[in-house]
Design a protein around this motif. Structure first.
Motif, PDB file in Angstrom:
ATOM      1  N   GLU A 162       0.874  -1.174   0.000  1.00  0.00           N
ATOM      2  CA  GLU A 162       0.000   0.000   0.000  1.00  0.00           C
ATOM      3  C   GLU A 162       0.907   1.218   0.000  1.00  0.00           C
ATOM      4  O   GLU A 162       1.834   1.272   0.803  1.00  0.00           O
ATOM      5  N   GLU A 163       0.623   2.172  -0.876  1.00  0.00           N
ATOM      6  CA  GLU A 163       1.508   3.346  -1.008  1.00  0.00           C
ATOM      7  C   GLU A 163       0.669   4.602  -0.989  1.00  0.00           C
ATOM      8  O   GLU A 163      -0.319   4.690  -1.744  1.00  0.00           O
ATOM      9  N   LYS A 164       1.056   5.529  -0.164  1.00  0.00           N
ATOM     10  CA  LYS A 164       0.358   6.815  -0.142  1.00  0.00           C
ATOM     11  C   LYS A 164       0.857   7.615  -1.332  1.00  0.00           C
ATOM     12  O   LYS A 164       2.059   7.854  -1.462  1.00  0.00           O
ATOM     13  N   ILE A 165      -0.044   7.995  -2.252  1.00  0.00           N
ATOM     14  CA  ILE A 165       0.452   8.729  -3.413  1.00  0.00           C
ATOM     15  C   ILE A 165       0.030  10.200  -3.383  1.00  0.00           C
ATOM     16  O   ILE A 165       0.493  10.988  -4.193  1.00  0.00           O
ATOM     17  N   SER A 166      -0.845  10.562  -2.460  1.00  0.00           N
ATOM     18  CA  SER A 166      -1.164  11.975  -2.253  1.00  0.00           C
ATOM     19  C   SER A 166      -1.766  12.068  -0.852  1.00  0.00           C
ATOM     20  O   SER A 166      -1.936  11.052  -0.177  1.00  0.00           O
ATOM     21  N   GLU A 167      -2.108  13.270  -0.424  1.00  0.00           N
ATOM     22  CA  GLU A 167      -2.719  13.455   0.891  1.00  0.00           C
ATOM     23  C   GLU A 167      -3.924  12.545   1.059  1.00  0.00           C
ATOM     24  O   GLU A 167      -4.158  11.955   2.098  1.00  0.00           O
ATOM     25  N   LYS A 168      -4.690  12.430  -0.062  1.00  0.00           N
ATOM     26  CA  LYS A 168      -5.977  11.744   0.054  1.00  0.00           C
ATOM     27  C   LYS A 168      -5.944  10.306  -0.448  1.00  0.00           C
ATOM     28  O   LYS A 168      -6.815   9.525  -0.133  1.00  0.00           O
ATOM     29  N   GLU A 169      -4.940  10.008  -1.276  1.00  0.00           N
ATOM     30  CA  GLU A 169      -5.043   8.728  -1.978  1.00  0.00           C
ATOM     31  C   GLU A 169      -3.926   7.744  -1.639  1.00  0.00           C
ATOM     32  O   GLU A 169      -2.753   8.096  -1.571  1.00  0.00           O
ATOM     33  N   THR A 170      -4.352   6.512  -1.408  1.00  0.00           N
ATOM     34  CA  THR A 170      -3.402   5.403  -1.213  1.00  0.00           C
ATOM     35  C   THR A 170      -3.650   4.428  -2.346  1.00  0.00           C
ATOM     36  O   THR A 170      -4.794   4.149  -2.679  1.00  0.00           O
ATOM     37  N   ARG A 171      -2.563   3.939  -2.941  1.00  0.00           N
ATOM     38  CA  ARG A 171      -2.811   2.923  -3.968  1.00  0.00           C
ATOM     39  C   ARG A 171      -2.384   1.559  -3.453  1.00  0.00           C
ATOM     40  O   ARG A 171      -1.417   1.435  -2.683  1.00  0.00           O
ATOM     41  N   VAL A 172      -3.115   0.526  -3.884  1.00  0.00           N
ATOM     42  CA  VAL A 172      -2.725  -0.858  -3.602  1.00  0.00           C
ATOM     43  C   VAL A 172      -2.025  -1.349  -4.845  1.00  0.00           C
ATOM     44  O   VAL A 172      -2.522  -1.173  -5.953  1.00  0.00           O
ATOM     45  N   VAL A 173      -0.837  -1.921  -4.661  1.00  0.00           N
ATOM     46  CA  VAL A 173      -0.113  -2.433  -5.818  1.00  0.00           C
ATOM     47  C   VAL A 173       0.484  -3.794  -5.489  1.00  0.00           C
ATOM     48  O   VAL A 173       0.997  -4.015  -4.398  1.00  0.00           O
TER      49      VAL A 173
END
Ligand code: GAP
Length: 459
Positions: free
Chosen positions: A343-354
């Protein structure tokens, strides 16, 4: 890796369902505990794991032969192997909540003692152990339960059994393989296929189920030669398979050598490779057992067929000894997902699952998108690129939702590259290639795409 390791399994189970890797089987009928279907991406991932295993242990070795035996074999074979008489686990029931448990697992978890196979010791130890479900200490007597699945077959009087391991068929065909292939010692016979065990308790998703797949190799060696170097080489190959082929972090794997007093009388050494699971720590992934001449001698005795080997060079007739690397495919699948999940935080609001799957395992290697779905000239150009790339790579054409959503979906199934065609592509014959791990994007000429991917995807 996910920040909260404790719910990693829940996240994996949810991802598997959401993205079509693994479903609880037959849910429309209420399901069946410990029974799973591998969905479209799951079956591709599983096939790619099998291919890696087959390449490493069979295709790349001149002295190893493949086999595909049946699930139902003559029952006498399972008498010879000891499964009908002794393939038992100890079960125990809680008299208060009526839940059933595997007695030796309860004791190991509570005390660390491995009392498998010793009913008296298990019953004694259970007196002090509360039921994990209700807390009562009211146990039935622990008793053995045979794990073979029994069924009936037309034309056969007695019951037949679903195989509890793939190894049986290999010993049954030992003579045929020696007669036909005329191998020199050492040589091996390998098989991948389903195995069935009526486990008392299933759980931890696909870790322990009643129907699973095994990848097994029976490696026949000269009993008079030193077996240790071959044992070490096979063990190293098992580790290499996890680390180099499946991308598993070596720090998560350890060797567990079975204590001498726990070994079967015929075995000189058994080592398991274990993985540090998010449930309960290190658990068995695969094993390597020295089985001596037990199997061939037993099958000779029960079949009245001599299962020997004539060594021309030394003019000796002998019964080979066996080293057996045995893997559970579903457990390999599970650790691939556990290792790849991020799981990676890519912005203040968004986390992506990769899923950071190794490129050789990703179900889809390249996803091709037209920027917009309702522009026929873009869709046609993207289709053309897709049709070309799919000749050499595992590709998927995706025009659902906006591009951001498509990236998220492809990240979740572990696709290493996405290719997008936009309006500029129609003029400059170039596309945007986006890398799963770095999320960087580059513009690449369509004519150079194949070369670009061959370079990045070679293992
Ligand atoms: N022929 C040897 C043999 O079958 P095993 O340790 O009983 O040895 C080999 O099984 C592997 O099969 C295990 O290391 C494990 O990965 C897998 N396995 C065993 N029981 C399983 C189950 N109930 N569910 C999933 N995988 C299982």
């Amino acid at each position: 890796m996910s920040e909260n390791i404790n719910d990693l399994m829940e996240k994996i189970v949810s991802l598997c369902k959401r993205r079509g890797f693994v479903f609880s089987a037959g849910e429309i009928y209420g399901g069946l505990s410990g029974s799973y279907s591998y969905g479209p991406y799951g079956v591709t991932l599983k096939n790619k794991i099998k291919k890696q295993w087959w390449d490493r242990f069979v295709s790349s070795r001149d002295e190893v032969y493949g086999l595909d035996g049946p699930i139902i074999l003559p029952s006498r074979l399972w008498e010879a192997s000891g499964h009908i008489g002794g393939f038992n686990d100890a079960m125990v029931d809680c008299k208060k909540c009526r839940k059933r448990w595997r007695a030796d697992h309860l004791v190991v978890e509570a005390t660390g003692q491995d009392l498998e196979g010793d009913l008296d010791a298990l019953n004694k130890a259970l007196l002090e152990i509360p039921c994990p479900a209700c807390g009562a200490k009211k146990w039935s007597a622990a008793r053995f339960f045979n794990m073979m699945f029994k069924t009936e077959m037309n034309g056969v009087d007695d019951s037949v059994y679903l195989r509890p391991e793939t190894a049986g068929a290999i010993f049954a065909e030992f003579k045929n393989i020696v007669d036909v292939m005329r191998p020199k010692l050492p040589f091996g016979v390998a098989q991948i296929g389903k195995a069935f065990r009526n486990e008392i308790i299933v759980g931890n998703f696909i870790f322990r189920t009643r129907e699973f797949e095994q990848m097994e190799l029976e490696y026949f060696i000269d009993p008079e030669k030193d077996w240790q170097p071959i044992f070490s080489e096979l063990l190293k190959e098992q580790e290499n398979f996890f680390i180099d082929d499946l991308g598993i972090n070596p720090e998560k794997i350890r060797q567990y050598e079975h204590p001498k007093e726990k070994l079967s009388h015929y075995s000189q050494k058994t080592i398991d490779l274990e993985y540090d699971m998010p449930f309960g720590g290190f658990k068995e992934l695969c094993g390597l057992a020295h089985r001596g001449d037990f199997d061939l001698k037993q099958h000779s005795q029960f079949s009245n067929e001599k299962l020997e080997y004539f060594d021309v060079a030394s003019n000796r007739r002998l019964t080979p000894h066996v080293l057996e690397p045995s893997f559970g495919l579903d457990r390999c699948f599970l650790v691939v997902l556990l290792s790849a999940y991020c799981e990676e935080k890519i912005s203040e609001k968004e986390t992506r699952v990769v899923l950071r799957l190794p490129v050789n395992l990703a179900p889809v290697t390249i996803a091709v998108f037209p920027l917009l779905k309702n522009k026929p000239e873009l869709v046609a150009a993207a289709r053309k690129v897709y049709e070309n790339l799919r000749l050499n790579f595992s590709c998927e054409f995706d025009d659902n939702g906006n591009v951001g959503k498509r990236y998220r979906r492809q990240d979740e199934i572990g696709t290493p590259f996405c290719v997008t065609l936009d309006f500029d592509s129609l003029d400059d014959d170039s596309v945007t290639v986006r890398d799963r791990d770095t999320m960087t994007q580059e513009r690449i000429k369509i004519l150079e795409l194949e070369k670009y991917f061959f370079e990045r995807l070679k293992k």
